[in-house]
Scaffold this motif. Structure first.
Motif, PDB file in Angstrom:
ATOM      1  N   ASN A 169      -4.542  -7.753  -7.510  1.00 41.90           N
ATOM      2  CA  ASN A 169      -3.665  -8.911  -7.313  1.00 41.90           C
ATOM      3  C   ASN A 169      -3.170  -9.069  -5.876  1.00 41.90           C
ATOM      4  O   ASN A 169      -2.168  -9.749  -5.656  1.00 41.90           O
ATOM      5  N   THR A 170      -3.874  -8.459  -4.913  1.00 42.48           N
ATOM      6  CA  THR A 170      -3.374  -8.586  -3.544  1.00 42.48           C
ATOM      7  C   THR A 170      -3.473 -10.038  -3.050  1.00 42.48           C
ATOM      8  O   THR A 170      -2.730 -10.441  -2.164  1.00 42.48           O
ATOM      9  N   GLN A 171      -4.379 -10.813  -3.652  1.00 44.22           N
ATOM     10  CA  GLN A 171      -4.472 -12.233  -3.276  1.00 44.22           C
ATOM     11  C   GLN A 171      -3.229 -13.015  -3.734  1.00 44.22           C
ATOM     12  O   GLN A 171      -3.041 -14.157  -3.358  1.00 44.22           O
ATOM     13  N   ALA A 203      -6.386   8.887  -5.454  1.00 44.16           N
ATOM     14  CA  ALA A 203      -6.275   9.885  -4.401  1.00 44.16           C
ATOM     15  C   ALA A 203      -5.362   9.375  -3.289  1.00 44.16           C
ATOM     16  O   ALA A 203      -4.601  10.115  -2.704  1.00 44.16           O
ATOM     17  N   ARG A 204      -5.432   8.086  -3.032  1.00 40.68           N
ATOM     18  CA  ARG A 204      -4.663   7.534  -1.919  1.00 40.68           C
ATOM     19  C   ARG A 204      -4.227   6.115  -2.285  1.00 40.68           C
ATOM     20  O   ARG A 204      -4.983   5.379  -2.917  1.00 40.68           O
ATOM     21  N   LEU A 205      -3.025   5.794  -1.867  1.00 35.54           N
ATOM     22  CA  LEU A 205      -2.533   4.445  -2.161  1.00 35.54           C
ATOM     23  C   LEU A 205      -2.902   3.541  -0.995  1.00 35.54           C
ATOM     24  O   LEU A 205      -2.414   3.725   0.115  1.00 35.54           O
ATOM     25  N   LEU A 206      -3.786   2.569  -1.239  1.00 34.88           N
ATOM     26  CA  LEU A 206      -4.200   1.685  -0.144  1.00 34.88           C
ATOM     27  C   LEU A 206      -3.106   0.679   0.194  1.00 34.88           C
ATOM     28  O   LEU A 206      -2.830   0.410   1.352  1.00 34.88           O
ATOM     29  N   TRP A 207      -2.469   0.152  -0.870  1.00 36.23           N
ATOM     30  CA  TRP A 207      -1.481  -0.902  -0.639  1.00 36.23           C
ATOM     31  C   TRP A 207      -0.078  -0.306  -0.633  1.00 36.23           C
ATOM     32  O   TRP A 207       0.694  -0.493  -1.561  1.00 36.23           O
ATOM     33  N   ALA A 211       0.947  -1.793   4.403  1.00 34.43           N
ATOM     34  CA  ALA A 211      -0.153  -2.730   4.155  1.00 34.43           C
ATOM     35  C   ALA A 211       0.386  -4.049   3.586  1.00 34.43           C
ATOM     36  O   ALA A 211      -0.086  -5.135   3.942  1.00 34.43           O
ATOM     37  N   ILE A 212       1.364  -3.938   2.720  1.00 36.47           N
ATOM     38  CA  ILE A 212       1.948  -5.164   2.127  1.00 36.47           C
ATOM     39  C   ILE A 212       2.616  -5.987   3.228  1.00 36.47           C
ATOM     40  O   ILE A 212       2.437  -7.207   3.324  1.00 36.47           O
ATOM     41  N   LEU A 213       3.340  -5.298   4.106  1.00 34.60           N
ATOM     42  CA  LEU A 213       4.023  -6.006   5.199  1.00 34.60           C
ATOM     43  C   LEU A 213       3.000  -6.672   6.121  1.00 34.60           C
ATOM     44  O   LEU A 213       3.190  -7.819   6.544  1.00 34.60           O
ATOM     45  N   ASN A 214       1.900  -5.975   6.411  1.00 31.26           N
ATOM     46  CA  ASN A 214       0.875  -6.566   7.281  1.00 31.26           C
ATOM     47  C   ASN A 214       0.308  -7.839   6.684  1.00 31.26           C
ATOM     48  O   ASN A 214       0.055  -8.823   7.381  1.00 31.26           O
ATOM     49  N   GLN A 215       0.103  -7.809   5.369  1.00 28.66           N
ATOM     50  CA  GLN A 215      -0.409  -8.998   4.696  1.00 28.66           C
ATOM     51  C   GLN A 215       0.584 -10.165   4.842  1.00 28.66           C
ATOM     52  O   GLN A 215       0.202 -11.297   5.117  1.00 28.66           O
ATOM     53  N   LEU A 216       1.859  -9.853   4.676  1.00 24.45           N
ATOM     54  CA  LEU A 216       2.887 -10.892   4.817  1.00 24.45           C
ATOM     55  C   LEU A 216       2.918 -11.410   6.256  1.00 24.45           C
ATOM     56  O   LEU A 216       3.018 -12.619   6.494  1.00 24.45           O
TER      57      LEU A 216
END
Ligand code: SAM
Length: 332
Positions: A169-171, A203-207, A211-216
């Motif tokens: 749901n990153t879109q 293993a790793r959290l991408l978002w 990352a969320i702030l960069n998208q914003l």
């Protein structure tokens, strides 16, 4: 009875209780619980309304001032409104909030307004019906949106919680932010945590929050950091021209533990002094074995006096390292 405030062994005052009133839910969000095979607790294992009311009374005697009702889905438990009405009569309880998925909530909004509910956190991970179905495994987006509209019309403060999930749901990050443009509400993006009821974790959290702030930032270059209220778990941001605000909750990377003022009681009556611990005190047994108010306060204060420094230490202390728990039993 006047009691000293609850203060943990790191000097953090505890004033906020999150109370899970049921482990049942009418959605099956994949990041929270498996689709099938969930063992819900038998009714007698859940705290009764009377037990929860007493617990909140006692907790308020000890210094709790804010309670959030969560679960499971609070409105999946019968007679929730009468319980809320009873809690509202506790004089020391200054704030009463609810976290809900909004599917059954619309019919109760007039009542919630009547009891002067402090705010509602509405969980909504996408505005797209297909993705809503994929994520929650139920076709209920419209009921949630109806609840949202009615909450706004009733002028009840609303925050929307969106769990941000890689490949799911990153879109929706930007369309969701747009809801804060004119509505004066808060949109909060939450890092996905490992409590999905299956014991599997990434293993790793991408978002993560960065990352969320960069998208914003890519959509709103002028987004800026604003002050966070004390004890807030969210980092707050303002976008020029928006009446509402944006929050990012680093629930997985756990950068807010230093000011954590909250405890949780699970639906089976276990006190957790951290979301990531495996339970600090069996309150249900104390309640059912006739503990006095003072004994309850002492036991709760004792558990709080033995708290982990942060969510990482709490997680390391678990005997069971994988996360078979679902947020619906812990109380998200
Ligand atoms: N049923 C109510 C609801 O949906 O809001 C209350 C309980 S739910 C467990 C509370 C919150 O926990 C929801 O906002 C949900 O999205 C969040 N949650 C559940 N599992 C999560 C996970 N693995 N990571 C991050 N947040 C999660």
């Amino acid at each position: 009875m006047s009691q000293p405030s609850l203060i943990d062994n790191f000097g953090r005052p505890i004033t906020y209780l999150r109370l899970a009133v049921t482990d049942r839910c009418n959605l099956r969000c994949f990041y929270c619980m498996p689709e099938e095979g969930i063992k819900f607790l038998p009714r007698k294992e859940l705290l009764s309304y009377e037990e929860m009311e007493r617990l909140v009374h006692v907790a308020c005697q000890a210094g709790i001032r804010k309670v959030r009702i969560t679960g499971g889905e609070p409105f999946a438990r019968r007679d929730m409104i009468s319980f809320l009405e009873r809690l509202r009569k506790i004089p020391a309880l200054e704030e009463l909030h609810i976290t809900t998925n909004g599917v059954l909530t619309e019919q109760y909004i007039d009542k919630l307004k009547e009891i002067n509910i402090s705010s509602i956190n509405l969980s909504l991970d996408t505005l797209d019906p297909e993705r809503f179905l994929q994520i929650t495994r139920r076709n209920e987006l419209q009921s949630v949106l109806n609840t949202f509209d009615k909450l706004l019309a009733a002028n009840i403060p609303v925050k929307i919680n969106m769990v941000v999930m890689d490949g799911k749901n990153t879109q929706d990050i930007i369309p969701m932010a747009e809801m804060a443009r004119d509505n004066g509400i808060s949109i909060r993006y939450i890092e996905e945590m490992p409590f999905n009821g299956t014991g599997t974790s990434k293993a790793r959290l991408l978002w993560d929050h960065g990352a969320i702030l960069n998208q914003l930032k890519s959509a709103y270059p002028d987004i800026s950091k604003v002050n966070d209220p004390r004890h807030s778990t969210a980092y707050h941001y303002q976008i020029p021209g928006f009446s509402g605000n944006i929050g990012i909750i680093a629930a997985y990377t756990r950068t807010f533990c230093g000011s954590c003022n909250r405890i949780r009681v699970t639906s089976q009556g276990t006190l957790k002094t951290c979301l990531y611990d495996h339970g600090a005190l069996d309150i249900k047994t104390l309640l059912r074995n006739g503990a006095t108010d003072q004994e309850l306060i002492n036991a709760i204060a004792g558990a709080i006096g033995n708290r982990h420094k942060d969510g990482w230490a709490a997680e390391a202390s678990r005997t069971q390292k994988d996360h078979h728990e679902s947020m619906s039993t812990i109380g998200g």
